[in-house]
Design an enzyme around this catalytic site. Structure first.
Site, PDB file in Angstrom:
ATOM      1  N   CYS A  21      -8.485  -5.946   2.284  1.00 24.28           N
ATOM      2  CA  CYS A  21      -8.286  -4.550   2.664  1.00 24.28           C
ATOM      3  C   CYS A  21      -9.586  -3.765   2.634  1.00 24.28           C
ATOM      4  CB  CYS A  21      -7.264  -3.890   1.731  1.00 24.28           C
ATOM      5  SG  CYS A  21      -5.663  -4.693   1.741  1.00 24.28           S
TER       6      CYS A  21
ATOM      7  N   THR B 100       0.833  -1.200   0.000  1.00 21.95           N
ATOM      8  CA  THR B 100       0.000   0.000   0.000  1.00 21.95           C
ATOM      9  C   THR B 100       0.867   1.249   0.000  1.00 21.95           C
ATOM     10  OG1 THR B 100      -1.927  -1.032   1.033  1.00 21.95           O
ATOM     11  CG2 THR B 100      -1.679   1.337   1.335  1.00 21.95           C
TER      12      THR B 100
ATOM     13  N   THR C 200      14.516   4.510  10.816  1.00 17.47           N
ATOM     14  CA  THR C 200      15.247   3.304  11.191  1.00 17.47           C
ATOM     15  C   THR C 200      14.550   2.067  10.640  1.00 17.47           C
ATOM     16  OG1 THR C 200      16.008   4.369  13.225  1.00 17.47           O
ATOM     17  CG2 THR C 200      16.118   1.962  13.145  1.00 17.47           C
TER      18      THR C 200
END
Length: 396
Positions: free
Chosen positions: A319, A73, A232
């Site tokens: 979804c 997505t 990160t």
């Protein structure tokens, strides 16, 4: 009561592979930040780069072309929302392609699909030529549809895109790990991938960007992913993705086995419920996916009844759970609303076996028998005695 479950919803999310779990567990013990230069940091960096090589190998891309993201997505939104003058999208694309196309593009043009669910190459070529004359343009055509499994003529459409000077993005989420996918030779510029569809962890994916091309950074504020996506890195998830990609590549030769299981599903459904329709059956499909509509059986109720019988299947896109209305994929194919509302999806995967098909067909038969009972039962034909009213809704 504890009982064995049958999971046939791999297109929504595949069970975690043991190789991925082992890789993630080991990665969680690595304490360093991958951006640090000390030994601990270098170890974390090594895990990321090893995973990058495995993901690249799965789709025949260069490691330098792989950018890790939080999933497809994000990858889709990154490409489609990059400020194009024109975006051409097939009407069967995932919502994570359609929504940013409508929101961000100056002009969004929907490509029609055939009743079998495929984009017509000739029609696409005409639209590509016009779009290429209007400025920066992008075309989005998935490799395989998540609901029907129908495969698209991506390589042929990519030839027309190159001739028109139009960039090409393909959502390869459902295809990768199930059929061979060759980024280097497919002719596309961008490709979205997802880890959990092929047995890796959720929440990690990748965008493949052909070397020499670039996009505005998705996230700013750090140098990670060659300054394309700051933040990160999720080392454990990326390591699991890499391990799942390696396992999927080793098993590509077993795609025929999945095709045999899928054919058994469809043959059994046809035997038990001759009125059922396999949507997209007239086009090339993934070997693992069946989209089946049983007239007069609402998809949501079918999924619930199969679930109560211990079998997990899907209805439309995972979804899109909770949305009302007919699947936009089936609507784009011109499927009648009454039939589309009955469509469910059976999708097999890396751990599917013949006994899963047997369990599905047994549950399907019971579900269909309950449906027929409800259709024929009526107060006039079978009056209910006190205390029996509940049983007159057999199959719930």
């Amino acid at each position: 009561m504890n009982r064995e479950r049958t999971y046939l919803d791999h297109n929504a999310s595949a069970p975690l592979r043991p190789e991925a779990l082992a890789a993630m567990t080991a990665a969680l013990e690595v304490v360093g930040n991958a951006s640090s230069v000390h030994a601990e940091g270098r170890r974390a960096r090594a895990l990321i780069e090893e995973a990058r090589e495995e993901v690249a190998a799965l789709v025949n891309a260069r490691p330098s072309e792989i950018v890790f993201t939080s999933g497809a997505t994000e990858s889709n939104n990154w490409v489609v929302g990059a400020g194009w003058d024109t975006v051409l999208v097939a009407g069967i694309e995932h919502d994570s392609v359609l929504a940013p196309a409508v929101f961000s593009a100056t002009r969004c043009i929907e490509l029609a699909v055939s009743p079998a669910g495929q984009v017509a190459v000739e029609a696409a070529d005409q639209m590509l030529a016009e779009a290429g004359r209007r400025g920066r343009a992008l075309i989005c055509v998935q490799i395989a549809n998540n609901e029907t499994g129908v495969l698209q003529p991506v390589a042929e459409i990519a030839t027309g895109a190159r001739s028109a000077g139009v960039s090409f993005h393909t959502d390869a989420v459902q295809a990768v790990g199930r059929i061979p996918v060759d980024f280097a030779n497919l002719g596309v510029d961008f490709m979205s991938l997802s880890s959990h569809k092929l047995g890796g962890p959720k929440g990690v994916g990748a965008l493949v960007i052909r070397d020499g091309l670039d996009l505005p950074p998705m996230l700013r504020g750090g140098g990670q992913e060659r300054r394309r996506r700051a933040g990160t890195e999720n080392v454990a998830a990326i390591a699991g993705f890499g391990a799942a990609a390696a396992a999927a590549r080793r098993e590509l030769c077993r795609a025929a086995r999945l095709g045999e299981l899928r054919d058994r599903v469809e043959q059994g459904v046809a035997r038990l419920t001759p009125q059922a329709v396999v949507l997209g059956a007239g086009a090339p499909r993934l070997p693992n996916t069946s989209c089946i509509a049983l007239p007069k059986a609402a998809a949501a109720l079918t999924v619930i009844k199969m679930d109560l019988a211990g079998v997990a299947i899907g209805a439309g896109s995972a979804c899109s759970s909770g949305k009302l209305g007919v699947s936009h994929v089936l609507a784009a194919m011109g499927v009648a609303p009454a039939l589309a509302e009955a469509a469910v999806r059976v999708s097999l995967g890396w751990n599917s076996e013949g006994r899963d098909v047997d369990a599905f067909l047994q549950a399907w038969d019971a579900m269909a028998r309950g449906l027929r009972f409800n259709e024929t039962a009526s107060p006039a034909a079978a009056p209910a005695r006190a205390g029996q009213a509940t049983h007159m809704t057999a199959g719930e």
